[in-house]
Every structure is written in C-alpha cells, then in structure tokens.
Design an enzyme around this catalytic site. Structure first.
Site, PDB file in Angstrom:
ATOM      1  N   GLY A 128      39.919  34.607  33.985  1.00  0.00           N
ATOM      2  CA  GLY A 128      41.129  33.908  33.547  1.00  0.00           C
ATOM      3  C   GLY A 128      42.308  34.848  33.465  1.00  0.00           C
ATOM      4  N   LEU A 147      51.254  44.931  42.105  1.00  0.00           N
ATOM      5  CA  LEU A 147      50.864  44.347  43.391  1.00  0.00           C
ATOM      6  C   LEU A 147      50.135  43.041  43.134  1.00  0.00           C
ATOM      7  CD1 LEU A 147      49.484  47.539  45.206  1.00  0.00           C
ATOM      8  CD2 LEU A 147      51.848  46.713  45.050  1.00  0.00           C
ATOM      9  N   GLY A 148      50.814  41.939  43.398  1.00  0.00           N
ATOM     10  CA  GLY A 148      50.238  40.620  43.156  1.00  0.00           C
ATOM     11  C   GLY A 148      50.852  39.962  41.938  1.00  0.00           C
ATOM     12  N   CYS A 149      51.162  38.686  42.090  1.00  0.00           N
ATOM     13  CA  CYS A 149      51.772  37.963  40.959  1.00  0.00           C
ATOM     14  C   CYS A 149      51.203  36.541  40.890  1.00  0.00           C
ATOM     15  CB  CYS A 149      53.292  37.937  41.108  1.00  0.00           C
ATOM     16  SG  CYS A 149      54.163  37.522  39.572  1.00  0.00           S
ATOM     17  N   ARG A 181      54.428  35.543  49.056  1.00  0.00           N
ATOM     18  CA  ARG A 181      55.323  34.388  49.177  1.00  0.00           C
ATOM     19  C   ARG A 181      56.492  34.536  48.197  1.00  0.00           C
ATOM     20  NH1 ARG A 181      50.115  32.467  49.905  1.00  0.00           N
ATOM     21  NH2 ARG A 181      49.787  32.145  47.682  1.00  0.00           N
ATOM     22  N   ASP A 232      30.071  37.949  43.740  1.00  0.00           N
ATOM     23  CA  ASP A 232      30.919  38.430  42.647  1.00  0.00           C
ATOM     24  C   ASP A 232      30.096  39.247  41.651  1.00  0.00           C
ATOM     25  OD1 ASP A 232      33.571  37.971  40.899  1.00  0.00           O
ATOM     26  OD2 ASP A 232      31.849  37.588  39.616  1.00  0.00           O
ATOM     27  N   VAL A 243      46.641  36.345  37.402  1.00  0.00           N
ATOM     28  CA  VAL A 243      46.539  37.557  36.585  1.00  0.00           C
ATOM     29  C   VAL A 243      47.853  38.330  36.598  1.00  0.00           C
ATOM     30  CG1 VAL A 243      45.360  39.766  36.283  1.00  0.00           C
ATOM     31  CG2 VAL A 243      44.052  37.728  36.955  1.00  0.00           C
ATOM     32  N   LYS A 286      29.994  43.519  40.601  1.00  0.00           N
ATOM     33  CA  LYS A 286      30.062  44.008  39.226  1.00  0.00           C
ATOM     34  C   LYS A 286      28.816  44.817  38.864  1.00  0.00           C
ATOM     35  CE  LYS A 286      32.956  40.080  37.948  1.00  0.00           C
ATOM     36  NZ  LYS A 286      33.025  38.768  37.259  1.00  0.00           N
ATOM     37  N   GLU A 312      38.919  48.578  34.272  1.00  0.00           N
ATOM     38  CA  GLU A 312      38.212  47.781  33.264  1.00  0.00           C
ATOM     39  C   GLU A 312      38.159  46.308  33.639  1.00  0.00           C
ATOM     40  OE1 GLU A 312      35.823  47.213  30.644  1.00  0.00           O
ATOM     41  OE2 GLU A 312      36.876  48.989  29.887  1.00  0.00           O
TER      42      GLU A 312
END
Length: 441
Positions: free
Chosen positions: A305, A11-13, A48, A202, A16, A206, A130
């Site tokens: 990243g 799910l998501g491209c 998209r 953010d 990452v 965490k 993780e």
C-alpha cells in the site's frame, strides 16, 4: 544545524511515490529536526507528465530520469518505479554521481543486489531498501543491524498480502480459489494480472533478500524454490482444518542442520492454528525469525500500500541523510559466509498427500509399502469413499474411488518426490490430488 538542504530526486510518482512526496512536504519540519538539516524534493521523474498530481508542483516533474539522477546537487535518489530496467541503470548512474539510493525495488535487489552493493561501495554511497521486503514492517534493518551480533537460523513468513487475503477468505468462507481471487481483485488487493503474487514471484524475491541478509550469503531469486497457490483447493483448506491447521503461502529461509548450506523456498503450507503466523488475517504480513541468542521474534503489520510502503521509504531516507551529514555510510552487503544454496531436495519437513485410489481391499497396504520403500515414515492415514462413507476392508472393487489422505513424519523433499512418482505408477492409484507441506511444528 546545516542550512543547505539535502536534495532528493524521486523516481516514480505512482501510489507509493506520490505518498513519499506528500509526506516529505507535509512533514518537512519534522524531517528537518530528525535529520539535522532541511531535506528538499528537487525533482520527480515520471513517464506521463500530463497526469494530474494533486499537491505536487508542476516544475518538479520531468520525463528525463537519467538527467535528474546525474545532477551534481542531488544527495539522495529515491527509486519507486520497480522492475529491472531502467531502474538498474538509473541507480548505478546515481551512485556514479555521488548520490545515495533508497529503493523499494524487490525484483531488482533480489536479482542483482550484489552488483548494486558493489557499485554503492565503490562510490562511497548508501543503498537502503527496507520497503522492498514487507512494506511498513521494519525487517531489513533489524536483521541487518539489530541482530548483527546474533546467529539467525530460520526466517518463516507471510510476505505477500494478496495471497494471504485469498487464502484467508478460502479458510473463513469456504470459497474456492477463483472466488477468493475475484474478491481480492474487486477490493484492490490483487492486480488485474495477479501472476506475480499468486504464482509466488513477489514472495520469492523477498525470500531471496531476507535469506541474503539473515545468513550473510548471496542469494538471488533464481536460488529460491517457488510454488504458487493456484492449485490450492477448498478440499485442501478443509483437510487442513481437520488437522487443526490453516494454509498460508510461506517464504521460508533456513540454515541446514549442519550449518554448511542454506535454503530458500516459497510455497503453500499447512501450519498449526497454534503457530503465531496462523492468526495473520486479510492482507497483512508477518515474519517469524528464529535466532540463537534472541530466540523467536515476530514482525507484523501491513505489507503493501502507498502509505505503509512510503513509511519504510522515509525511514530509510532519514537514515541515509543522517549518514550524508556525518560523512559516512551505513551497513553494506554482508556475504562473508559464502554458504552455498542447497537444492529443494535437501529440505526436510512433513507432508500432506491426498490420493484418489480404487475403493477396494489392499490399497492401503500397497500405498504404505511404497512409502516404506522410499524411506518416508507415515504418521496418520485417513481413507474415505467418494460417496462419503468410510472405505470397508471387506469390499470388492466395484469400480468406485476412495480418497486416501496420508500425513508423513519429517522427510527429505527428494524422498517424498520419489515416493509420489512411485505412487503414480500403481494401478490402484488413480491420481495424486494434492501434495502440501506441513510447517511450523
């Protein structure tokens, strides 16, 4: 070796997700050997579909994420879209259809981790995340598994690369906050809207995740005291240097001295240059863990990243796939202590307070009296005229101002807050320029 491949829905491209897809493709043989069965990317849900995605077969792309996670042949769902919805619905749907989940979604886990763990357990599935905390740095698994037999008392860390880059530039170049943020944006470390990073959201997410795992209790992002770094000035950085310190945005999770509660907080703080976290530069992350048996441990590396985060995602994917083959699941939520999360006022630490005061005799005595009346002990005081000369005790008030810097001994945050409130009421105190905690000593 099992020959039927384990099928993965992605799910998501984006930054990452595309790295996850690339590594799954280029390292397919290695992943097969490590897992004990082939692993196959069965579909990729995107918003998209017309965007060019080099190396990714077009037939894998779909815009119907819900139908993808409902497929009966999907063994694992990897979620890297972020945010609360539709991620939460997609993850719970995946559990309901028998799939385990690997997520990098810190916001969702910090807000709703207990419900997600319950859904995973109810359906005999895994939930691994993780990558949600510190990119490539192995941290969740060491806390959840390697230190499972130990008692963790404190977790102190730099968990946001953007803010660390900004503060590092302010420290090394003397730049102001705005200049350092501009450089971070130009280099791609800061988003066009940096609010989540610079205001501490953010890092707070965490911190909630780390506190929950470390102390075996439920902590959500709403339990975390949060302050950003937008008010940190070049003067604060210079003052820290004079104390042999540097300034970092820290996530701090700790047990109370009596062990009856925990606290979680994110805020800028001065730390001594001798502390291991002081040497963490640029956009790197590091987390310092203090436990009873293992002592002091430090985890360091790139915290964000595409490639680093994908590394953490793939590590979880291997673990979850191994569990699938073994017909078991890994560690779930551990919240047996049910410790309450204490208020920020209970936190005890040292403070650095900078005051703008009238440049005349007797001011220091008035200020010291206020500290004493509120039970806050003063360690050091530095007074300097605004014109750069030291304030002299024999001067009369000529309308000038002086800067008064007070560093305290350890005190409760509530006591410090009441002290500052009383200082603001003094006629001779013209402003509280900054308040910063001093940690790591």
């Amino acid at each position: 070796m099992r020959t039927r491949p384990l099928k993965v829905a992605l799910l998501g491209c984006g930054v990452v997700g595309s790295e996850v897809a690339r590594i799954m493709t280029t390292h397919a043989d290695d992943l097969t050997a490590r897992i004990g069965a082939p692993v196959e990317l069965a579909g990729i849900a995107v918003r998209r579909p017309d965007r060019v995605r080099a190396g990714i077969p077009a037939e894998l792309i779909t815009t119907d994420a819900k139908e993808l996670v409902k497929r009966d042949d999907i063994d694992v769902v990897v979620e890297v879209i972020g945010g609360i919805e539709p991620a939460r619905t997609l993850i719970t749907t995946a559990f309901e259809h028998g799939a385990s989940v690997v997520s990098a979604n810190k916001a969702l886990v910090a807000a709703d981790g207990a419900a997600l763990h319950a859904a995973a357990e109810a359906n005999g599935a895994d939930l691994y995340y993780e990558a949600a905390v510190a990119g490539a740095i192995p941290l969740v698994r060491p806390l959840r598994e390697s230190l499972a037999g130990d008692k963790v008392n404190r977790v102190l860390g730099i968990v946001n690369g953007t803010t660390n880059f900004i503060l590092d530039k302010m420290d090394s170049t003397g730049a102001g906050y705005s200049e350092a943020l501009d450089e971070a944006t130009a280099l791609g470390y800061a988003e066009a809207d940096p609010t989540a990073d610079v205001e501490g959201f953010d890092a707070a997410a965490k911190a909630a995740i780390l506190a929950g795992i470390a102390f075996h209790t439920r902590v959500t992002i709403d339990d975390v005291h949060r302050e950003g770094l937008t008010e940190v000035t070049a003067s604060d950085i210079a003052s820290a240097k004079r104390m042999g310190c540097t300034v970092k945005l820290l996530a701090i999770c700790e047990r109370a001295a009596d062990g009856a509660s925990v606290t979680a907080r994110v805020h800028p703080a001065m730390i001594p240059l001798t502390h291991p976290l002081a040497s963490v530069r640029e956009a790197y992350n590091a987390v310092f863990v203090e436990s009873e048996a293992a002592g002091q441990l430090m985890f360091y590396g790139p915290g964000a990243g595409g490639s680093p985060t994908a590394s953490a995602v793939l590590g979880d994917l291997v673990a979850v796939c191994r569990n699938k083959l073994a017909g078991t699941t890994g560690p779930g939520e551990s919240a047996y202590t049910q410790l309450p999360v204490g208020p920020m006022g209970d936190v005890v630490t040292r403070y650095h307070i900078s005051l703008d005061v009238a440049d005349k005799p007797g001011v220091l005595a008035q200020v010291a009296t206020v500290f004493a009346e509120h039970g806050v002990s003063i360690d050091t005081v530095r007074q300097q005229s605004k014109d750069g000369g030291a304030a002299r005790s024999g001067e009369t008030d000529n309308g000038g101002e002086a800067s008064l810097v007070v560093v305290t001994h350890r005190a409760a945050d509530a006591a410090l807050s009441s002290t500052v409130g009383a200082l603001r009421d003094l006629d001779t105190v013209r402003g509280v320029a900054s308040i910063m905690r001093v940690e790591g000593e």
